[in-house]
Design a protein around this motif. Structure first.
Motif, PDB file in Angstrom:
ATOM      1  N   GLY A   1      -1.435  -0.019  17.745  1.00 44.10           N
ATOM      2  CA  GLY A   1      -2.068  -1.334  18.020  1.00 44.10           C
ATOM      3  C   GLY A   1      -1.336  -2.666  15.611  1.00 44.10           C
ATOM      4  N   SER A   2      -2.619  -2.651  15.617  1.00 48.06           N
ATOM      5  CA  SER A   2      -1.837  -3.409  14.359  1.00 48.06           C
ATOM      6  C   SER A   2      -2.966  -3.218  13.634  1.00 48.06           C
ATOM      7  N   TYR A   3      -2.987  -3.066  11.974  1.00 47.95           N
ATOM      8  CA  TYR A   3      -3.439  -2.856  10.752  1.00 47.95           C
ATOM      9  C   TYR A   3      -4.669  -4.217  11.095  1.00 47.95           C
TER      10      TYR A   3
ATOM     11  N   THR B   1     -10.314  -1.810   3.139  1.00 48.42           N
ATOM     12  CA  THR B   1      -9.157  -0.547   3.567  1.00 48.42           C
ATOM     13  C   THR B   1      -8.378  -0.628   5.085  1.00 48.42           C
ATOM     14  N   HIS B   2      -7.441  -0.528   4.880  1.00 47.06           N
ATOM     15  CA  HIS B   2      -6.775  -0.591   6.010  1.00 47.06           C
ATOM     16  C   HIS B   2      -7.117   0.708   7.377  1.00 47.06           C
ATOM     17  N   VAL B   3      -7.291  -0.496   8.363  1.00 43.38           N
ATOM     18  CA  VAL B   3      -7.440   0.740   9.265  1.00 43.38           C
ATOM     19  C   VAL B   3      -6.754   0.681  10.625  1.00 43.38           C
ATOM     20  N   VAL B   4      -6.110   1.783  10.901  1.00 40.36           N
ATOM     21  CA  VAL B   4      -6.098   1.696  12.364  1.00 40.36           C
ATOM     22  C   VAL B   4      -6.373   2.131  13.525  1.00 40.36           C
ATOM     23  N   GLN B   5      -6.191   1.930  14.593  1.00 39.80           N
ATOM     24  CA  GLN B   5      -6.740   2.740  15.889  1.00 39.80           C
ATOM     25  C   GLN B   5      -5.844   3.592  16.680  1.00 39.80           C
ATOM     26  N   ASN B   6      -6.613   4.776  17.012  1.00 39.85           N
ATOM     27  CA  ASN B   6      -4.864   5.580  17.785  1.00 39.85           C
ATOM     28  C   ASN B   6      -5.330   5.888  19.404  1.00 39.85           C
ATOM     29  N   LEU B   7      -4.900   4.648  19.805  1.00 40.05           N
ATOM     30  CA  LEU B   7      -5.362   4.075  21.037  1.00 40.05           C
ATOM     31  C   LEU B   7      -4.183   5.321  22.503  1.00 40.05           C
TER      32      LEU B   7
ATOM     33  N   SER C   1       8.377   6.309   8.743  1.00 42.77           N
ATOM     34  CA  SER C   1       7.829   7.540   7.268  1.00 42.77           C
ATOM     35  C   SER C   1       7.274   5.915   6.847  1.00 42.77           C
ATOM     36  N   PHE C   2       7.900   4.339   6.729  1.00 41.28           N
ATOM     37  CA  PHE C   2       7.244   3.427   6.027  1.00 41.28           C
ATOM     38  C   PHE C   2       6.071   2.599   6.593  1.00 41.28           C
ATOM     39  N   TYR C   3       5.730   3.018   8.149  1.00 42.76           N
ATOM     40  CA  TYR C   3       4.779   1.897   8.736  1.00 42.76           C
ATOM     41  C   TYR C   3       3.813   1.825   8.051  1.00 42.76           C
ATOM     42  N   PHE C   4       3.529   2.723   7.616  1.00 35.42           N
ATOM     43  CA  PHE C   4       2.264   2.616   7.189  1.00 35.42           C
ATOM     44  C   PHE C   4       2.384   2.129   5.195  1.00 35.42           C
ATOM     45  N   LEU C   5       3.255   2.093   4.830  1.00 34.99           N
ATOM     46  CA  LEU C   5       3.636   1.050   3.998  1.00 34.99           C
ATOM     47  C   LEU C   5       3.423  -0.255   4.412  1.00 34.99           C
ATOM     48  N   ILE C   6       3.545  -0.571   5.179  1.00 32.94           N
ATOM     49  CA  ILE C   6       3.756  -1.949   5.688  1.00 32.94           C
ATOM     50  C   ILE C   6       3.046  -3.073   5.323  1.00 32.94           C
ATOM     51  N   PRO C   7       1.328  -3.103   5.369  1.00 39.39           N
ATOM     52  CA  PRO C   7       0.348  -3.382   4.563  1.00 39.39           C
ATOM     53  C   PRO C   7       0.864  -3.961   3.490  1.00 39.39           C
ATOM     54  N   THR C   8       0.945  -2.612   2.399  1.00 35.29           N
ATOM     55  CA  THR C   8       0.984  -3.180   1.014  1.00 35.29           C
ATOM     56  C   THR C   8       2.509  -3.879   0.699  1.00 35.29           C
ATOM     57  N   PHE C   9       3.279  -3.776   1.876  1.00 38.81           N
ATOM     58  CA  PHE C   9       4.190  -4.601   1.215  1.00 38.81           C
ATOM     59  C   PHE C   9       3.799  -6.135   1.251  1.00 38.81           C
ATOM     60  N   VAL C  10       3.514  -6.411   2.697  1.00 35.19           N
ATOM     61  CA  VAL C  10       3.046  -7.935   3.239  1.00 35.19           C
ATOM     62  C   VAL C  10       2.320  -8.191   2.079  1.00 35.19           C
ATOM     63  N   HIS C  11       1.182  -7.224   1.720  1.00 37.85           N
ATOM     64  CA  HIS C  11      -0.418  -8.032   1.006  1.00 37.85           C
ATOM     65  C   HIS C  11       0.541  -8.147  -0.496  1.00 37.85           C
ATOM     66  N   TYR C  12       0.796  -7.101  -0.994  1.00 34.85           N
ATOM     67  CA  TYR C  12       1.905  -7.676  -2.565  1.00 34.85           C
ATOM     68  C   TYR C  12       2.881  -7.986  -3.034  1.00 34.85           C
ATOM     69  N   LEU C  13       3.899  -7.150  -2.517  1.00 30.81           N
ATOM     70  CA  LEU C  13       5.267  -7.443  -2.880  1.00 30.81           C
ATOM     71  C   LEU C  13       5.543  -8.760  -2.100  1.00 30.81           C
ATOM     72  N   GLY C  14       4.788  -9.237  -0.230  1.00 23.14           N
ATOM     73  CA  GLY C  14       5.742 -10.505  -0.323  1.00 23.14           C
ATOM     74  C   GLY C  14       5.124 -11.381  -0.739  1.00 23.14           C
ATOM     75  N   ARG C  15       4.516 -11.751  -1.679  1.00 27.08           N
ATOM     76  CA  ARG C  15       3.416 -12.977  -2.153  1.00 27.08           C
ATOM     77  C   ARG C  15       4.446 -12.812  -3.773  1.00 27.08           C
ATOM     78  N   PHE C  16       5.319 -12.320  -3.642  1.00 25.08           N
ATOM     79  CA  PHE C  16       6.899 -12.152  -4.837  1.00 25.08           C
ATOM     80  C   PHE C  16       7.705 -12.463  -4.160  1.00 25.08           C
ATOM     81  N   ASN C  17       7.632 -12.711  -2.689  1.00 24.70           N
ATOM     82  CA  ASN C  17       9.283 -12.435  -1.983  1.00 24.70           C
ATOM     83  C   ASN C  17      10.614 -11.427  -2.163  1.00 24.70           C
ATOM     84  N   PHE C  18       8.977 -10.512  -2.632  1.00 26.12           N
ATOM     85  CA  PHE C  18      10.778  -9.573  -2.969  1.00 26.12           C
ATOM     86  C   PHE C  18      10.570  -7.999  -2.470  1.00 26.12           C
TER      87      PHE C  18
END
Ligand code: HEM
Length: 336
Positions: free
Chosen positions: A204-206, A224-230, A38-55
């Protein structure tokens, strides 16, 4: 698998009881396993924004971050040691054949092309590249290899045919080599069908769209974040008849030759296709051919192959193998 990547990167191997190896394997294994669908699709947001604050607020994401830190720490140490001890080999004109990835990368890593343009080839980026190759290459290949074992166990007729081919082309005396691969239609078809049937990395990856784009009538804005449905490509009736049936023969033509399908894309597509594809395909072939040559794969006593489940476990990042037990029965000669 760890030693194969380690030797490609640094031409080194770990002893099997090395605790450093155990820790790295654990790190590379943890990252894809702890991701919650359920959280996989939020990963880019975590990495992109929260990761910058190490939070990183979630336990599973924190574990992924720790795994990354462990892998980066390892690459820092290896690269520093290499720079300290091997200054003489960091020479772009050196004979390439006997050098390893890190050495070749470092010898050209001044961050400039021959025309003086800026590149990402720097010592610092090698640290990330090394960590990524470990993270991307360990669990993915091990997972597909485990799937290959499970499918040989479940489909005993496939195992029998594949072994007959190994016996005919390689025999039981010498080890399989990559030069055998082109002659082994059935083993190649089996590996390709496993990739199709399972699709261990189903999307695959985002990727981040770098400019406003129109594709197939859809407008996709920049950012936009896109993923391919292999997985969908592999299970579409329009591409493969009876897509939920495991059938290596679909990739054998009327002359008995293996047909490589452009619709089987387990390594992704386009510019960001998996850089480890060639290495992984070679590893899988050599492992499978060696296993078939040396062992008869059988379920535990009293368990029928038909009752074995091949239902994958999806965790949002990959499709993992369900738990199973297998007996590796040593083979001695072709008539066994
Ligand atoms: C059977 C084994 C493997 C499978 C099924 C697999 C699959 C994939 C897939 C589907 C992607 C995403 C491609 C995309 O988004 O377009 C990917 C990316 C990647 N793989 Fe693999 N892979 C395997 C083995 C390896 C190996 C052996 C290595 C390295 C030694 C590796 C390193 C990577 C890296 C670094 C990326 C990220 C590439 C990028 O973002 O540009 N993989 N892999």
């Amino acid at each position: 698998m760890g030693n194969i990547i380690f030797s490609v990167l640094f031409r080194k191997r770990w002893a099997y009881d090395d605790t450093g190896l155990a820790e790295l394997l654990e790190a590379a294994h943890t990252a894809p396993q702890v991701i919650n669908p359920s959280f996989y699709f939020l990963i880019p947001t975590f990495v992109h924004y929260l990761g910058r604050f190490n939070f990183i607020p979630m336990k599973s994401m924190r574990m992924v971050q720790l795994a990354f830190e462990k892998l980066s720490g390892f690459s820092d140490v290896e690269i520093s040691n290499h720079l300290m001890n091997n200054n003489s080999t960091l020479n772009p004109d050196e004979e390439q054949a006997h050098r390893h990835f890190a050495d070749i990368f470092l010898s050209t890593a001044d961050g400039k092309t021959s025309k003086g343009e800026q590149t990402y080839m720097t010592v610092n980026s090698l640290k990330g590249v090394v960590a990524n190759l470990f993270l991307g290459g360990l669990d993915s290949t091990a997972t597909v290899l485990t799937w290959l074992i499970l499918l040989l166990l479940k489909y005993q007729d496939v195992q029998k045919k594949a072994r007959e081919e190994v016996d005919a082309i390689i025999g039981r005396e010498r080890s399989p080599t990559l030069t055998d691969r082109d002659q082994m239609s059935y083993v190649n078809a089996f590996i390709q069908e496993t990739h199709r049937f399972v699709t261990a990395s189903p999307h695959g990856s985002y990727h981040l769209v770098s400019q406003d784009t129109e594709y197939d009538g859809y407008f996709i804005p920049k950012g936009t974040h896109v993923v391919q449905n292999l997985w969908a490509i592999h299970h579409d009736e329009a591409n493969f008849k009876d897509p939920f049936v495991f059938n290596p023969e679909r990739f054998i033509d009327d002359e008995g030759a293996f047909t490589k399908s452009r619709l089987v894309v387990p390594y992704g597509t386009g510019k960001r296709i998996c850089p480890g594809e060639v290495l992984a395909q070679r590893e899988l072939f050599l492992f499978v051919a060696t296993l078939l040559q040396k062992f008869d794969l059988q379920p535990p006593e009293g368990v029928s192959p038909d009752s074995i489940s091949v239902e994958g476990v999806y965790n949002g990042a990959g499709i993992f193998v369900p738990d199973f037990k297998v007996r590796f029965m040593p083979l001695t000669n072709p008539s066994t």
